[in-house]
Enzyme design. Structure first.
Site, PDB file in Angstrom:
ATOM      1  N   GLY A  62       4.169 -19.935   0.918  1.00  0.00           N
ATOM      2  CA  GLY A  62       5.488 -19.079   0.768  1.00  0.00           C
ATOM      3  C   GLY A  62       5.054 -17.547   0.700  1.00  0.00           C
ATOM      4  O   GLY A  62       5.870 -16.698   0.037  1.00  0.00           O
ATOM      5  N   HIS A  70      -6.486  -2.925  -1.032  1.00  0.00           N
ATOM      6  CA  HIS A  70      -5.610  -3.865  -0.025  1.00  0.00           C
ATOM      7  C   HIS A  70      -6.612  -5.180   0.177  1.00  0.00           C
ATOM      8  O   HIS A  70      -7.848  -4.992   0.870  1.00  0.00           O
ATOM      9  CB  HIS A  70      -5.395  -3.256   1.307  1.00  0.00           C
ATOM     10  CG  HIS A  70      -4.812  -4.052   2.345  1.00  0.00           C
ATOM     11  ND1 HIS A  70      -3.465  -4.262   2.050  1.00  0.00           N
ATOM     12  CD2 HIS A  70      -5.093  -5.016   3.173  1.00  0.00           C
ATOM     13  CE1 HIS A  70      -3.108  -5.215   3.162  1.00  0.00           C
ATOM     14  NE2 HIS A  70      -4.149  -5.694   3.727  1.00  0.00           N
ATOM     15  N   CYS A  85       0.861  -1.083  -0.092  1.00  0.00           N
ATOM     16  CA  CYS A  85       0.122   0.009  -0.005  1.00  0.00           C
ATOM     17  C   CYS A  85       0.991   1.359   0.013  1.00  0.00           C
ATOM     18  O   CYS A  85       0.526   2.384  -0.713  1.00  0.00           O
ATOM     19  CB  CYS A  85      -0.917  -0.021   1.126  1.00  0.00           C
ATOM     20  SG  CYS A  85      -2.291  -1.284   0.851  1.00  0.00           S
ATOM     21  N   HIS A 141      -0.539 -10.216  -4.704  1.00  0.00           N
ATOM     22  CA  HIS A 141       0.372 -10.043  -5.849  1.00  0.00           C
ATOM     23  C   HIS A 141       0.560 -11.061  -6.588  1.00  0.00           C
ATOM     24  O   HIS A 141       0.565 -12.209  -6.015  1.00  0.00           O
ATOM     25  CB  HIS A 141       1.820  -9.526  -4.947  1.00  0.00           C
ATOM     26  CG  HIS A 141       2.285 -10.397  -4.137  1.00  0.00           C
ATOM     27  ND1 HIS A 141       1.891 -10.283  -2.932  1.00  0.00           N
ATOM     28  CD2 HIS A 141       3.303 -11.193  -4.430  1.00  0.00           C
ATOM     29  CE1 HIS A 141       2.711 -11.306  -2.113  1.00  0.00           C
ATOM     30  NE2 HIS A 141       3.547 -11.705  -2.937  1.00  0.00           N
ATOM     31  N   HIS A 165      -0.575  -8.559   1.003  1.00  0.00           N
ATOM     32  CA  HIS A 165      -1.290  -7.853  -0.156  1.00  0.00           C
ATOM     33  C   HIS A 165      -1.216  -8.342  -1.394  1.00  0.00           C
ATOM     34  O   HIS A 165      -0.060  -8.720  -1.805  1.00  0.00           O
ATOM     35  CB  HIS A 165      -0.486  -6.489  -0.188  1.00  0.00           C
ATOM     36  CG  HIS A 165      -1.299  -5.461  -1.134  1.00  0.00           C
ATOM     37  ND1 HIS A 165      -1.965  -4.112  -0.710  1.00  0.00           N
ATOM     38  CD2 HIS A 165      -1.583  -5.605  -2.369  1.00  0.00           C
ATOM     39  CE1 HIS A 165      -2.428  -3.541  -1.752  1.00  0.00           C
ATOM     40  NE2 HIS A 165      -2.274  -4.367  -2.768  1.00  0.00           N
TER      41      HIS A 165
HETATM   42  P1  5GP Z   1       5.521 -13.444  -1.579  1.00  0.00           P
HETATM   43  O1  5GP Z   1       6.738 -14.102  -0.944  1.00  0.00           O
HETATM   44  O2  5GP Z   1       4.880 -12.745  -0.423  1.00  0.00           O
HETATM   45  O3  5GP Z   1       4.807 -14.172  -2.616  1.00  0.00           O
HETATM   46  O4  5GP Z   1       6.270 -12.318  -2.475  1.00  0.00           O
HETATM   47  C1  5GP Z   1       6.717 -11.206  -2.020  1.00  0.00           C
HETATM   48  C2  5GP Z   1       7.686 -10.569  -2.681  1.00  0.00           C
HETATM   49  O5  5GP Z   1       7.728  -9.146  -2.682  1.00  0.00           O
HETATM   50  C3  5GP Z   1       8.984 -11.019  -2.696  1.00  0.00           C
HETATM   51  O6  5GP Z   1       9.448 -11.553  -4.089  1.00  0.00           O
HETATM   52  C4  5GP Z   1       9.942  -9.926  -2.367  1.00  0.00           C
HETATM   53  O7  5GP Z   1      11.195 -10.048  -3.046  1.00  0.00           O
HETATM   54  C5  5GP Z   1       9.012  -8.670  -2.650  1.00  0.00           C
HETATM   55  N1  5GP Z   1       9.512  -7.750  -1.867  1.00  0.00           N
HETATM   56  C6  5GP Z   1       9.378  -7.377  -0.484  1.00  0.00           C
HETATM   57  N2  5GP Z   1       9.959  -6.043  -0.307  1.00  0.00           N
HETATM   58  C7  5GP Z   1       9.680  -5.450  -1.237  1.00  0.00           C
HETATM   59  C8  5GP Z   1      10.090  -4.022  -1.788  1.00  0.00           C
HETATM   60  O8  5GP Z   1      10.178  -3.341  -0.671  1.00  0.00           O
HETATM   61  N3  5GP Z   1      10.032  -3.699  -2.940  1.00  0.00           N
HETATM   62  C9  5GP Z   1       9.734  -4.549  -3.988  1.00  0.00           C
HETATM   63  N4  5GP Z   1       9.824  -3.866  -5.210  1.00  0.00           N
HETATM   64  N5  5GP Z   1       9.564  -6.008  -3.884  1.00  0.00           N
HETATM   65  C10 5GP Z   1       9.623  -6.435  -2.419  1.00  0.00           C
HETATM   66 ZN    ZN Z   2      -1.934  -3.232   1.091  1.00  0.00          ZN
END
Ligand code: 5GP
Ligand code: ZN
Length: 114
Positions: free
Chosen positions: A93, A46, A7, A100, A98
């Site tokens: 994982g 969100h 967010c 994505h 949020h």
């Molecule tokens: P998840 O593990 O929740 O599926 O993926 C979260 C993703 O967000 C990870 O691939 C991680 O590298 C990415 N991520 C975490 N913090 C940041 C950030 O501050 N900026 C960006 N661009 N990506 C982020």
């Molecule tokens: Zn959010």
């Protein structure tokens, strides 16, 4: 959602490399890429996990997937192939709560995932 990192990215409080934006969606580079191309496609509202989806969100989720396919063409990875992934909760994982969609491309990805 005050403490949500994504967010804050949507509100432009944190800088990211943006590839696509409209009124509903933002797509930007992952900070820790797991493939040479690794883009995150997120809704601007969100929603913490896929478990929070209601039927009314179906067009939005469809647009996330369409955006990923559009970016795959833009980055010319659609013929070689790519992967799109939503992780959900701990065993899935998920680390950022949020929703994505990961778009991963430009290397051979293994299956099944570890
Ligand atoms: P998840 O593990 O929740 O599926 O993926 C979260 C993703 O967000 C990870 O691939 C991680 O590298 C990415 N991520 C975490 N913090 C940041 C950030 O501050 N900026 C960006 N661009 N990506 C982020
Ligand atoms: Zn959010």
């Amino acid at each position: 959602m005050i403490d949500c990192l994504f967010c804050k990215i949507i509100k432009k409080e944190l800088k990211v490399n943006i590839h696509f934006e409209n009124s509903d969606i933002l797509a930007f580079d992952d900070i820790n890429p797991q493939a040479p191309l690794h883009i995150l496609v997120i809704p601007k509202i969100h929603l913490a996990t896929l478990n929070d989806l209601k039927e009314k969100h179906s067009p939005l989720i469809g647009n996330l997937i369409f955006t990923a396919s559009m970016l795959a063409k833009k980055f010319k990875v659609s013929n070689d192939g790519y992967r799109t992934v939503f992780n959900c909760n701990n065993f899935g994982g998920q680390t950022i709560y949020h929703i994505h969609l990961h778009l991963l491309a430009n290397r051979q990805l293994s299956w099944p995932p570890g």
